[in-house]
Design an enzyme around this catalytic site. Structure first.
Site, mmCIF file in Angstrom:
data_model
loop_
_atom_site.group_PDB
_atom_site.id
_atom_site.type_symbol
_atom_site.label_atom_id
_atom_site.label_comp_id
_atom_site.label_asym_id
_atom_site.label_seq_id
_atom_site.Cartn_x
_atom_site.Cartn_y
_atom_site.Cartn_z
ATOM 1 N N ARG A 73 41.913 8.856 56.440
ATOM 2 C CA ARG A 73 43.018 8.186 55.737
ATOM 3 C C ARG A 73 43.526 6.985 56.535
ATOM 4 O O ARG A 73 43.871 5.945 55.974
ATOM 5 C CB ARG A 73 44.161 9.178 55.484
ATOM 6 N N VAL A 106 53.418 7.181 53.840
ATOM 7 C CA VAL A 106 53.291 7.197 55.299
ATOM 8 C C VAL A 106 52.453 6.016 55.779
ATOM 9 O O VAL A 106 52.043 5.976 56.937
ATOM 10 C CB VAL A 106 52.644 8.532 55.766
ATOM 11 N N ASP A 107 52.200 5.047 54.873
ATOM 12 C CA ASP A 107 51.219 3.998 55.180
ATOM 13 C C ASP A 107 51.799 2.737 55.810
ATOM 14 O O ASP A 107 51.056 1.825 56.191
ATOM 15 C CB ASP A 107 50.438 3.637 53.906
ATOM 16 N N HIS A 122 58.542 11.068 54.982
ATOM 17 C CA HIS A 122 57.405 11.910 55.378
ATOM 18 C C HIS A 122 56.705 11.396 56.633
ATOM 19 O O HIS A 122 55.560 11.751 56.890
ATOM 20 C CB HIS A 122 56.411 12.030 54.218
ATOM 21 N N CYS A 133 55.006 18.238 73.851
ATOM 22 C CA CYS A 133 56.220 17.611 74.395
ATOM 23 C C CYS A 133 56.930 16.705 73.392
ATOM 24 O O CYS A 133 58.019 16.209 73.665
ATOM 25 C CB CYS A 133 55.889 16.834 75.675
ATOM 26 N N CYS A 154 51.016 15.770 78.651
ATOM 27 C CA CYS A 154 51.052 17.228 78.839
ATOM 28 C C CYS A 154 49.767 17.925 78.392
ATOM 29 O O CYS A 154 49.682 19.146 78.460
ATOM 30 C CB CYS A 154 52.256 17.813 78.110
HETATM 31 P P1 OAD Z 1 51.452 11.806 43.652
HETATM 32 O O1 OAD Z 1 49.988 11.593 43.860
HETATM 33 O O2 OAD Z 1 51.909 13.184 43.429
HETATM 34 O O3 OAD Z 1 51.942 10.926 42.410
HETATM 35 C C1 OAD Z 1 51.613 9.584 42.286
HETATM 36 C C2 OAD Z 1 52.264 9.060 41.018
HETATM 37 O O4 OAD Z 1 52.019 7.667 40.955
HETATM 38 C C3 OAD Z 1 51.719 9.670 39.726
HETATM 39 O O5 OAD Z 1 52.821 10.153 38.954
HETATM 40 C C4 OAD Z 1 51.027 8.497 39.025
HETATM 41 O O6 OAD Z 1 51.185 8.545 37.601
HETATM 42 C C5 OAD Z 1 51.779 7.320 39.615
HETATM 43 N N1 OAD Z 1 51.041 6.046 39.649
HETATM 44 C C6 OAD Z 1 49.717 5.845 39.785
HETATM 45 N N2 OAD Z 1 49.446 4.529 39.814
HETATM 46 C C7 OAD Z 1 50.626 3.877 39.695
HETATM 47 C C8 OAD Z 1 51.023 2.518 39.655
HETATM 48 N N3 OAD Z 1 50.125 1.529 39.750
HETATM 49 N N4 OAD Z 1 52.331 2.221 39.532
HETATM 50 C C9 OAD Z 1 53.249 3.216 39.425
HETATM 51 N N5 OAD Z 1 52.938 4.515 39.458
HETATM 52 C C10 OAD Z 1 51.662 4.854 39.595
HETATM 53 O O7 OAD Z 1 52.175 11.113 44.912
HETATM 54 P P2 OAD Z 1 53.665 11.349 45.451
HETATM 55 O O8 OAD Z 1 54.603 11.631 44.332
HETATM 56 O O9 OAD Z 1 53.980 10.231 46.365
HETATM 57 O O10 OAD Z 1 53.351 14.745 50.841
HETATM 58 O O11 OAD Z 1 53.459 12.658 46.294
HETATM 59 C C11 OAD Z 1 54.552 13.201 46.967
HETATM 60 C C12 OAD Z 1 54.075 13.887 48.224
HETATM 61 O O12 OAD Z 1 53.066 14.846 47.915
HETATM 62 C C13 OAD Z 1 53.384 12.976 49.226
HETATM 63 O O13 OAD Z 1 54.281 12.285 50.057
HETATM 64 C C14 OAD Z 1 52.521 13.920 49.994
HETATM 65 C C15 OAD Z 1 51.938 14.662 48.816
HETATM 66 O O14 OAD Z 1 51.329 15.859 49.023
HETATM 67 C C16 OAD Z 1 52.837 15.326 51.928
HETATM 68 O O15 OAD Z 1 51.690 15.159 52.308
HETATM 69 C C17 OAD Z 1 53.812 16.201 52.636
#
Ligand code: OAD
Length: 249
Positions: A73, A106-107, A122, A133, A154
């Protein structure tokens, strides 16, 4: 394509005058930079389980597997550039006196676009943290053969400085995000599936506190029924249109 912003326009003058805007972003905002989202077709959690790659238990069982996933990633993140959605949010900061950007991503692409201080709920994939540590360092590319990397102080295992499932969010960031949601006049939820708590609760908190809630996502999510307006197209199109309408350069 021109975007119909009529549901949002009535609040523009308030925002320009200093009423607070809060924006929550998710992986969809970075999708147009070529970074995969998590859920749905082609998502990171399609064909592999988050439990095997993004939990403390997975790291304890098989740190090399977890590291391979994160190194893969990281390579993608290092090659990615901010898209018009990130750039529009940075432009907006230039014209709105009070704007808080909260991200689950996280990017680091919001910072790369020029956003001054996004709240990273996140963590950040381009940092390492020592599991012993706690020292945080900028991530150096690690050859696959030498995974997992170890702390130079460590010798304990390093891990990516991100929040895994089952872990609590950084307390200060979460507090700041909650405060911003509660105090916002307008709350935009962009590019997130709104299924991962606690970030997913911020829109609800904002709406309950009286904010005008808007969703930007090509697909409906669980937050949609609470939203005053929805934009069912890409974040880059909608956020660029909003920035331009508000006179941001
Ligand atoms: P998701 O992959 O769950 O959702 C991404 C959303 O972006 C979806 O609802 C898509 O419809 C939408 N999408 C796709 N392309 C798009 C675009 N061009 N413009 C607008 N929307 C678009 O990602 P997150 O909601 O960010 O956590 O996921 C939340 C968390 O779950 C992440 O931070 C990560 C993941 O597991 C951890 O790893 C702890």
């Amino acid at each position: 394509m021109s975007i119909d912003l009529s549901s949002l326009v009535p609040y523009f003058s308030d925002l320009r005058a200093g009423r607070p805007l809060a924006v929550l972003t998710g992986a969809g905002v970075s999708a147009e930079s070529g970074l995969p989202t998590f859920r749905g077709a082609g998502g990171l959690w399609e064909g592999q389980r988050a439990e095997d790659l993004a939990t403390p238990g997975a790291f304890a069982r098989d740190p090399v597997r977890v590291w391979r996933f994160y190194e893969w990633r990281r390579e993608k993140v290092r090659a990615a550039r901010p898209n018009d959605a990130h750039l529009a949010l940075a432009r907006l900061e230039g014209v709105l006196p009070r704007m808080t950007l909260i991200t689950q991503n996280v990017d680091g692409l919001h910072q790369a676009a020029g956003s001054r201080r996004p709240i990273e709920l996140h963590g950040n994939i381009l940092r390492d943290r020592c599991s012993g540590c706690g020292t945080v360092t900028a991530a150096a590319p690690t050859p696959f053969a030498t995974l997992p990397p170890r702390c130079s102080r460590c010798s304990e295992l390093l891990r990516p400085d991100v929040v895994w499932f089952g872990e609590v969010l950084p307390a200060a960031s979460w507090h700041e995000a909650e405060t911003a949601a509660e105090g916002s006049a307008v709350f935009l939820v962009a590019g997130t599936s709104s299924v991962v708590a606690p970030a997913s609760t911020l829109g609800l908190l904002a709406a309950r506190s009286g904010a005008h809630l808007f969703e930007i996502n090509p697909e409906a999510t669980p937050i949609a029924p609470l939203a005053e307006g929805v934009f069912r197209t890409s974040a880059s199109e909608v956020l660029s249109a909003i920035a331009t309408a508000l006179g941001a350069r």
